[in-house]
Design a protein around this motif. Structure first.
Motif: not given
Length: 364
Positions: A162-178
């Protein structure tokens, strides 16, 4: 009287204009509000009867542990009850998270523009705020990762943003969390997750066993239509929930809100219908914006951010005079944009017609 120095110049949150105020100011009889990402279809028919049952209990404090709601959400999400914390909207949970983990000498990393409450609550606690610009409207997770250091206590990821409405994908999020240090808390704010139709969106709950430093925030304010009751929840490892409970007020959610949330959660057919109608409404906007030659971010929320090519405040005021309340992008970090909530088909048509007139110079 000497307040905290960091709050003296802190911006005051400006909500969308109330309908009745606009009617009085402009002498209009009919107003549609598409400014605050509220559900145009209201809430489940099951909610009002649940509220009425509680009206005879108003002299009694609510259950501070929200045990009935905890059991309902636990069963629905297939998580343990001790993994849940409830708040007066997810806004309060943001505040509790900052209160529990931030202090002077620490920092927090977030995108910009994103939900303003992250920065506000961090600033109140005296923490350094490190902002990383969005990349094509999306959280730039690799760039955010580079900003994390030994003093970083929280990273905020609003997904959908919010406010762009865009998402980060599962692959992006998992790579980040690692790659995030285990000592840094990652907050995945999923206030709009029920509106998402993109298969690339992560199932964040499935990530919790592997990433005990993740806190997921969700709300009943959006697709469940309970914005007036202020009720949200967090899901995380019990160790994180324990810290939030230590700074939480004992009766922070009302018995009416708890009862309404239980009833709303049971009616997933209503949720499904709202998601389907919202997806149709987004396409309605996209078609109109394409015809007008305007750029916008494809959204996974119940709103769309569109670049008007003009000052967002001017467009906001012109639409206001036509009885349509939207949100100017100026305060949201997009000076030539407006953010418009997806309404019913009829509301969307009214907005599109007024917007066309404004862009053609009839009303600016």
């Amino acid at each position: 009287m000497l307040p905290k120095k960091q709050i003296v110049d802190l911006p005051v949150y400006q909500p969308g204009k109330p309908i009745e105020e606009v009617k009085r100011e402009l002498g209009l009889d009919s107003i549609i509000k598409l400014a605050s990402n509220e559900n145009p279809f209201g809430s489940s028919p099951e909610v009002q009867p649940a509220i009425l049952k509680e009206l005879s209990q108003l002299a009694i404090y609510p259950d501070g542990a929200a045990m009935e709601l905890r059991e309902a959400v636990s069963s629905f999400l297939d998580v343990k009850g001790e993994q849940l914390v409830f708040g007066n909207g997810s806004d309060e949970l943001c505040m509790l998270t900052s209160r529990a983990y931030l202090q002077p000498g620490t920092n927090t990393v977030m995108a910009v523009p994103t939900f303003s409450v992250y920065k506000t609550t961090a600033t109140v606690e005296g923490a350094e705020v490190i902002e990383v610009p969005l990349k094509d409207g999306v959280h730039d997770l690799p760039a955010m990762l580079e900003k994390i250091d030994e003093n970083t206590r929280i990273v905020w990821v609003c997904n959908p943003n919010n406010p762009s409405g865009t998402i980060n994908s599962k692959d992006e999020v998992v790579s980040f969390l690692k790659q995030v240090p285990e000592t840094t808390l990652v907050v995945l704010d999923e206030a709009y997750c029920e509106y998402v139709t993109n298969d690339a969106y992560p199932n964040s709950l499935s990530l919790l066993p592997d990433f005990p430093n993740v806190l997921i925030l969700r709300t009943f304010s959006k697709i469940y239509g309970l914005a007036a009751l202020r009720i949200g929840y967090g899901v995380a490892d019990p160790a994180i929930i324990d810290k939030l409970n230590r700074v939480r007020e004992p009766f922070n959610t009302s018995r009416i809100a708890q009862a309404a949330a239980i009833a709303a959660l049971k009616d997933q057919e209503f949720v499904k219908k709202c998601r389907e109608e919202n997806a149709k409404g987004r396409e309605q906007f996209y078609k109109a914006f394409d015809e007008m030659g305007l750029s916008y971010y494809p959204s996974e929320g119940n709103f769309v951010l569109v670049d008007t090519g003009k000052n967002g405040n001017d467009i906001f005021n012109a639409l206001l005079r036509k009885g349509v309340i939207v949100r100017s992008g100026v305060a949201l970090g997009f000076p030539t944009g407006i953010r418009v909530t997806v309404g019913s088909t009829e509301q969307n048509d009214t907005f599109i017609g007024a917007f066309r007139e404004v862009l053609e110079g009839r009303g600016v």
